[in-house]
Design a protein around this motif. Sequence first.
Motif, PDB file in Angstrom:
ATOM      1  N   ASP A  90       0.858  -1.282   0.024  1.00  9.66           N
ATOM      2  CA  ASP A  90      -0.042  -0.006   0.072  1.00  9.66           C
ATOM      3  C   ASP A  90       0.791   1.349   0.266  1.00  9.66           C
ATOM      4  O   ASP A  90       0.350   2.475  -0.357  1.00  9.66           O
ATOM      5  N   VAL A  91       1.816   1.056   0.483  1.00  4.05           N
ATOM      6  CA  VAL A  91       3.032   2.539   0.420  1.00  4.05           C
ATOM      7  C   VAL A  91       3.124   2.936  -0.966  1.00  4.05           C
ATOM      8  O   VAL A  91       3.155   3.925  -1.049  1.00  4.05           O
ATOM      9  N   LEU A  92       3.214   2.032  -1.852  1.00  5.76           N
ATOM     10  CA  LEU A  92       3.767   2.406  -3.398  1.00  5.76           C
ATOM     11  C   LEU A  92       2.577   2.508  -3.997  1.00  5.76           C
ATOM     12  O   LEU A  92       2.377   2.955  -5.189  1.00  5.76           O
ATOM     13  N   SER A  93       1.385   1.830  -3.541  1.00  2.00           N
ATOM     14  CA  SER A  93       0.057   1.833  -4.508  1.00  2.00           C
ATOM     15  C   SER A  93      -0.622   2.971  -4.425  1.00  2.00           C
ATOM     16  O   SER A  93      -0.960   3.348  -3.124  1.00  2.00           O
ATOM     17  N   HIS A  94      -1.338   3.105  -5.476  1.00  2.00           N
ATOM     18  CA  HIS A  94      -2.381   4.359  -5.357  1.00  2.00           C
ATOM     19  C   HIS A  94      -3.562   3.712  -4.921  1.00  2.00           C
ATOM     20  O   HIS A  94      -4.621   4.280  -4.437  1.00  2.00           O
ATOM     21  N   ASP A  95      -3.958   2.442  -5.379  1.00  2.00           N
ATOM     22  CA  ASP A  95      -5.207   1.641  -5.012  1.00  2.00           C
ATOM     23  C   ASP A  95      -4.724   1.157  -3.632  1.00  2.00           C
ATOM     24  O   ASP A  95      -4.459  -0.202  -3.520  1.00  2.00           O
ATOM     25  N   LYS A  96      -5.527   1.588  -2.685  1.00  2.00           N
ATOM     26  CA  LYS A  96      -5.263   1.138  -1.223  1.00  2.00           C
ATOM     27  C   LYS A  96      -6.414   0.302  -0.712  1.00  2.00           C
ATOM     28  O   LYS A  96      -6.827   0.505   0.248  1.00  2.00           O
ATOM     29  N   GLN A  97      -7.386  -0.106  -1.684  1.00  2.00           N
ATOM     30  CA  GLN A  97      -8.379  -0.840  -1.381  1.00  2.00           C
ATOM     31  C   GLN A  97      -8.287  -2.029  -0.653  1.00  2.00           C
ATOM     32  O   GLN A  97      -7.218  -2.636  -1.130  1.00  2.00           O
ATOM     33  N   ILE A  98      -9.221  -2.482   0.258  1.00  2.00           N
ATOM     34  CA  ILE A  98      -9.216  -4.077   0.657  1.00  2.00           C
ATOM     35  C   ILE A  98     -10.642  -4.182   0.482  1.00  2.00           C
ATOM     36  O   ILE A  98     -11.637  -3.531   1.063  1.00  2.00           O
ATOM     37  N   SER A  99     -10.893  -5.624   0.137  1.00  2.00           N
ATOM     38  CA  SER A  99     -12.491  -6.176   0.083  1.00  2.00           C
ATOM     39  C   SER A  99     -12.904  -6.138   1.540  1.00  2.00           C
ATOM     40  O   SER A  99     -12.235  -6.223   2.431  1.00  2.00           O
ATOM     41  N   PHE A 100     -14.447  -6.194   1.716  1.00  2.00           N
ATOM     42  CA  PHE A 100     -14.936  -6.286   2.919  1.00  2.00           C
ATOM     43  C   PHE A 100     -14.629  -7.704   3.374  1.00  2.00           C
ATOM     44  O   PHE A 100     -14.165  -7.767   4.612  1.00  2.00           O
ATOM     45  N   ARG A 101     -14.456  -8.720   2.546  1.00  2.00           N
ATOM     46  CA  ARG A 101     -14.099 -10.048   2.954  1.00  2.00           C
ATOM     47  C   ARG A 101     -12.700 -10.049   3.513  1.00  2.00           C
ATOM     48  O   ARG A 101     -12.153 -10.631   4.639  1.00  2.00           O
ATOM     49  N   GLY A 102     -11.815  -9.101   2.682  1.00  2.00           N
ATOM     50  CA  GLY A 102     -10.311  -9.528   2.955  1.00  2.00           C
ATOM     51  C   GLY A 102     -10.095  -8.533   4.242  1.00  2.00           C
ATOM     52  O   GLY A 102      -9.119  -9.076   5.185  1.00  2.00           O
ATOM     53  N   CYS A 103     -10.865  -7.384   4.562  1.00  3.11           N
ATOM     54  CA  CYS A 103     -10.875  -6.809   5.640  1.00  3.11           C
ATOM     55  C   CYS A 103     -11.186  -7.827   6.999  1.00  3.11           C
ATOM     56  O   CYS A 103     -10.364  -7.556   7.928  1.00  3.11           O
ATOM     57  N   MET A 104     -12.177  -8.436   6.802  1.00  2.34           N
ATOM     58  CA  MET A 104     -12.749  -8.998   7.999  1.00  2.34           C
ATOM     59  C   MET A 104     -11.714 -10.315   8.282  1.00  2.34           C
ATOM     60  O   MET A 104     -11.465 -10.749   9.329  1.00  2.34           O
ATOM     61  N   THR A 105     -11.435 -10.868   7.234  1.00  4.77           N
ATOM     62  CA  THR A 105     -10.189 -12.104   7.245  1.00  4.77           C
ATOM     63  C   THR A 105      -8.759 -11.358   8.002  1.00  4.77           C
ATOM     64  O   THR A 105      -8.417 -12.195   8.967  1.00  4.77           O
ATOM     65  N   GLN A 106      -8.432 -10.197   7.419  1.00  2.00           N
ATOM     66  CA  GLN A 106      -7.206  -9.548   8.081  1.00  2.00           C
ATOM     67  C   GLN A 106      -7.698  -9.335   9.675  1.00  2.00           C
ATOM     68  O   GLN A 106      -6.668  -9.670  10.560  1.00  2.00           O
ATOM     69  N   LEU A 107      -8.826  -8.845   9.959  1.00  4.82           N
ATOM     70  CA  LEU A 107      -9.047  -8.553  11.272  1.00  4.82           C
ATOM     71  C   LEU A 107      -9.084  -9.877  12.109  1.00  4.82           C
ATOM     72  O   LEU A 107      -8.632  -9.864  13.372  1.00  4.82           O
ATOM     73  N   TYR A 108      -9.916 -10.927  11.689  1.00  8.68           N
ATOM     74  CA  TYR A 108     -10.013 -12.132  12.269  1.00  8.68           C
ATOM     75  C   TYR A 108      -8.688 -12.840  12.611  1.00  8.68           C
ATOM     76  O   TYR A 108      -8.362 -13.319  13.957  1.00  8.68           O
ATOM     77  N   PHE A 109      -7.724 -12.898  11.935  1.00  2.80           N
ATOM     78  CA  PHE A 109      -6.375 -13.286  12.248  1.00  2.80           C
ATOM     79  C   PHE A 109      -5.495 -12.622  13.126  1.00  2.80           C
ATOM     80  O   PHE A 109      -4.940 -13.006  13.996  1.00  2.80           O
ATOM     81  N   PHE A 110      -5.785 -11.152  12.868  1.00  2.00           N
ATOM     82  CA  PHE A 110      -5.021 -10.355  13.696  1.00  2.00           C
ATOM     83  C   PHE A 110      -5.362 -10.342  15.167  1.00  2.00           C
ATOM     84  O   PHE A 110      -4.429 -10.547  16.011  1.00  2.00           O
ATOM     85  N   VAL A 111      -6.588 -10.265  15.361  1.00  4.60           N
ATOM     86  CA  VAL A 111      -7.049 -10.264  16.632  1.00  4.60           C
ATOM     87  C   VAL A 111      -6.700 -11.564  17.307  1.00  4.60           C
ATOM     88  O   VAL A 111      -6.428 -11.767  18.553  1.00  4.60           O
ATOM     89  N   THR A 112      -7.078 -12.920  16.653  1.00  7.27           N
ATOM     90  CA  THR A 112      -6.694 -14.242  16.867  1.00  7.27           C
ATOM     91  C   THR A 112      -4.908 -14.141  17.560  1.00  7.27           C
ATOM     92  O   THR A 112      -4.709 -14.580  18.638  1.00  7.27           O
ATOM     93  N   PHE A 113      -4.126 -13.729  16.743  1.00  6.77           N
ATOM     94  CA  PHE A 113      -2.736 -13.579  17.210  1.00  6.77           C
ATOM     95  C   PHE A 113      -2.392 -12.763  18.269  1.00  6.77           C
ATOM     96  O   PHE A 113      -1.668 -12.958  19.161  1.00  6.77           O
ATOM     97  N   VAL A 114      -3.060 -11.687  18.279  1.00 10.73           N
ATOM     98  CA  VAL A 114      -2.813 -10.609  19.543  1.00 10.73           C
ATOM     99  C   VAL A 114      -3.358 -11.294  20.756  1.00 10.73           C
ATOM    100  O   VAL A 114      -2.631 -11.417  21.896  1.00 10.73           O
ATOM    101  N   CYS A 115      -4.552 -11.753  20.795  1.00 11.78           N
ATOM    102  CA  CYS A 115      -5.186 -12.503  21.836  1.00 11.78           C
ATOM    103  C   CYS A 115      -4.136 -13.776  22.398  1.00 11.78           C
ATOM    104  O   CYS A 115      -4.101 -13.934  23.512  1.00 11.78           O
ATOM    105  N   THR A 116      -3.755 -14.522  21.511  1.00  6.90           N
ATOM    106  CA  THR A 116      -3.012 -15.557  21.714  1.00  6.90           C
ATOM    107  C   THR A 116      -1.566 -15.304  22.404  1.00  6.90           C
ATOM    108  O   THR A 116      -1.171 -15.954  23.261  1.00  6.90           O
TER     109      THR A 116
END
Length: 314
Positions: A90-116
């Motif tokens: 995203d640093v070099l990209s003009h298109d900083k999009q993330i799909s709704f599903r992609g966003c939820m997936t990223q959030l799911y795994f991030f929260v899992t790893f932080v809690c673990t």
Amino acid sequence: SSFFYRMGGSNETTVMYFILLGFPTTAEQQLLLFSTLLLVYLLTVLENFLIILIIRKNHSLQKPMYFFLGNLSFLEIWYVSVIEPKMIVDVLSHDKQISFRGCMTQLYFFVTFVCTEYILLAVMAYDRFVAICKPLRYPVIMNQKFCAQLVAACWVCGLATSSIKLSFIARLSFCDVDKINHYFCDISPLLNISCSDSSLAELVDFILALLVIMVPLCTVVASYICIMLTVLKIPSSQGRQKAFSTCSSHLTVVILFYSTTLFTYAHPKLMYTYRANKVVSVLYTVVVPLLNPLIYCLRNKEVRFALRRAFTCR
């Protein structure tokens, strides 16, 4: 960027994708930031991979303490890989999009790893408590089966917490507000842009955050109070130093991880409008995972010795 879908018999509007605003940079800063982040990510993965390899290959490191350390390194490889590759692109990209599903997936795994990680660091504190306060019973208590069960419990708690949080957040509507003022999908920025009533999701998030943060934190504090009291009873200063040296690296990692994440997750969502939060997020998603293996290597004699032997005796 919106589309309609039917949920519970009524039409609701939600976004198909989000735009991650990230950090505003000039063209000159972009390349420097991209190079720095890429180098940090590769170094973090390499360091943690090296620790796993060293622990697996060295018979002297087949102890509960290093079993947990190996699991922490494994966890951190995944933890940074959920956030940093997308952030780097995203640093070099003009298109900083993330799909709704992609966003939820990223959030799911991030929260899992932080809690673990919260729970795993508490387990490591308990391991140090048993080693120093109950040394004679240590091999019996911290046997192989119990250690494996503790690590499995950390992952189960992390996955369960994340699943509950996500089941509430994924139900929210985001209408036409598709800009997230962050460089990854995190809970508070998503709650901030929701156009539906997010009070229940906020309450669930708060209660679970309190449990996942406070229970391990109390375990760590209680363990280290007992460790300090036991260490102070050791007559020789050399004995005291030796006992505490086995904890110093873990304590440093705990302070770094807990303090940076507590700043972010222990306050209301309105605080998320401040840029300071993005900077603090960089600490626990980029800086702390890079420093953790270094702290363990530099402050731990056995790991240092095993590393030296791996690189010199070939």
